[in-house]
Design an enzyme around this catalytic site. Structure first.
Site, PDB file in Angstrom:
ATOM      1  N   HIS A 118       0.815  -1.214   0.000  1.00  0.00           N
ATOM      2  CA  HIS A 118       0.000   0.000   0.000  1.00  0.00           C
ATOM      3  C   HIS A 118       0.852   1.269   0.000  1.00  0.00           C
ATOM      4  CE1 HIS A 118       0.777   1.016   4.271  1.00  0.00           C
ATOM      5  NE2 HIS A 118       0.800  -0.299   4.453  1.00  0.00           N
ATOM      6  N   ASP A 119       0.388   2.256  -0.759  1.00  0.00           N
ATOM      7  CA  ASP A 119       0.984   3.598  -0.786  1.00  0.00           C
ATOM      8  C   ASP A 119       2.403   3.626  -1.328  1.00  0.00           C
ATOM      9  OD1 ASP A 119      -1.263   5.095   0.609  1.00  0.00           O
ATOM     10  OD2 ASP A 119      -0.764   3.626   2.158  1.00  0.00           O
ATOM     11  N   GLY A 136       4.818  -1.349   2.752  1.00  0.00           N
ATOM     12  CA  GLY A 136       4.060  -0.122   2.550  1.00  0.00           C
ATOM     13  C   GLY A 136       4.940   1.116   2.443  1.00  0.00           C
TER      14      GLY A 136
END
Length: 267
Positions: A118-119, A136
Site C-alpha cells: 500500500h501507498d 508499505g
C-alpha cells in the site's frame, strides 16, 4: 473483446480495444485504458486505474485491500501507468489514508509473485523480478531494477538507476546509480552496465564513479562526504541527484560492504 466467461461490472470504464480473457474479474470502480489486455483469472478490484497498452497476466490482483491493520475501508486507488506488464500472481495493493494511492509508473515490469504494498510509488522503466516484496510506502525512482527475492522495508527509498542483487534485504535507503547486495544491503559498486544501456557516456559514468569514490570508498562519514562533493566536484545533474537523495533520506542510507574477517583459528 470481453469473453462471455469474464465478469465485468457494468460501471467499469474500459477503453477501446481492451481484451478481457475468460474468468477475469473486473469490479465497478475501475478504469482501464485503450489496448490493455487482462488475462485469464486476473482480478481488478475497486480503485484500479490502469493505463494504455498494459498486460495483466493470470492470477494478478490489482487494487487489493491493503495488508494494513489501520485500514478502515477508505476509498483509495492503485494507479498503473501505460505499457506496464504485471506477470502471474503479482499483487499491487491500493493505498490507505496515509497517501490515498499506490502508484506504478509506465513501461515497468513486475514479474511473477512480486508484491507492491500500500501507498508505494514505483517509477517508470522499473523492473521488479520474481518474488520481490515492497512493504508499505516504499518509493522506487525511475529505472530501478530489483533482483529476485529482494525485500524492502516500509518507508525505504531506492534512487534512480540503482540495482539490487537477488535476495537483498533492504532496511535503509539505496542511493542512485549504485549496486546493492548482501544482508544487510550494502553498497558494492556503480551500476555501470545499467548506465551504459541507458545511454550514459564514458564521461558521465566516470563522473558518477568519482562521486561514489568520495561517498562510499574513502571512509568519510556521509555528512563529510556530501561536503566534499560540493567542494571538490563541479556542479552537475548527477552530483545534484546524489546530494538531494542524501538530504531527503528519512531512514538513513546503506553503508559500503565490509567483508567479515576470518578468525585466526580458521586461517
Amino acid at each position: 473483446m470481453i469473453h462471455p466467461l469474464a465478469y465485468v461490472h457494468p460501471d467499469a470504464k474500459l477503453g477501446n480495444n481492451v481484451t478481457v480473457e475468460p474468468f477475469a474479474y473486473i469490479a465497478g470502480k475501475v478504469t482501464i485504458g485503450d489496448g490493455t489486455w487482462i488475462g485469464p483469472n486476473a482480478v481488478i478490484n475497486d480503485g484500479a486505474v490502469i493505463g494504455r497498452d498494459c498486460r495483466i497476466f493470470s492470477g494478478a490482483v490489482i487494487a487489493g485491500i491493503p495488508q494494513d491493520l489501520k485500514f478502515r475501508g477508505e476509498e483509495t486507488t492503485a494507479v498503473i501507468g501505460d505499457r506496464t506488464m504485471i506477470r502471474e500472481c503479482a499483487t499491487v495493493n491500493r493505498g490507505t489514508a496515509a497517501k490515498n494511492t499506490t502508484i506504478v509508473g509506465s513501461d515497468t515490469l513486475i514479474m511473477a509473485y512480486a508484491h507492491v504494498g500500500h501507498d508505494c510509488v514505483v517509477g517508470d522503466h522499473c523492473i521488479l523480478a520474481n518474488n520481490v516484496s515492497l512493504a508499505g510506502e516504499v518509493e522506487l525512482d525511475d529505472w530501478v531494477i530489483l533482483g529476485g527475492h529482494t525485500a524492502i522495508h516500509q518507508f525505504c527509498r531506492v534512487g534512480k538507476h540503482a540495482m539490487t542483487s537477488g535476495g537483498t534485504m533492504v532496511g535503509k535507503d539505496i542511493p542512485p546509480f549504485i549496486k546493492a547486495a548482501h544482508y544487510p544491503a550494502s553498497y558494492v559498486g556503480v551500476n555501470t552496465i545499467g548506465l551504459r544501456r541507458r545511454g550514459f557516456d564514458a564521461r558521465q559514468i566516470e563522473e558518477i564513479m568519482n562521486i561514489c569514490r568520495i561517498m562510499f570508498q574513502n571512509g568519510y562519514s556521509y555528512g563529510k562526504a556530501c561536503g566534499l562533493l560540493e567542494e571538490q566536484l563541479p556542479d552537475s545533474e548527477a552530483r545534484k541527484e546524489m546530494l538531494d537523495f542524501f538530504a531527503g533520506s528519512k531512514r538513513g542510507v546503506i553503508k559500503p560492504y565490509q567483508p567479515r574477517m576470518k578468525d585466526q583459528d580458521e586461517e
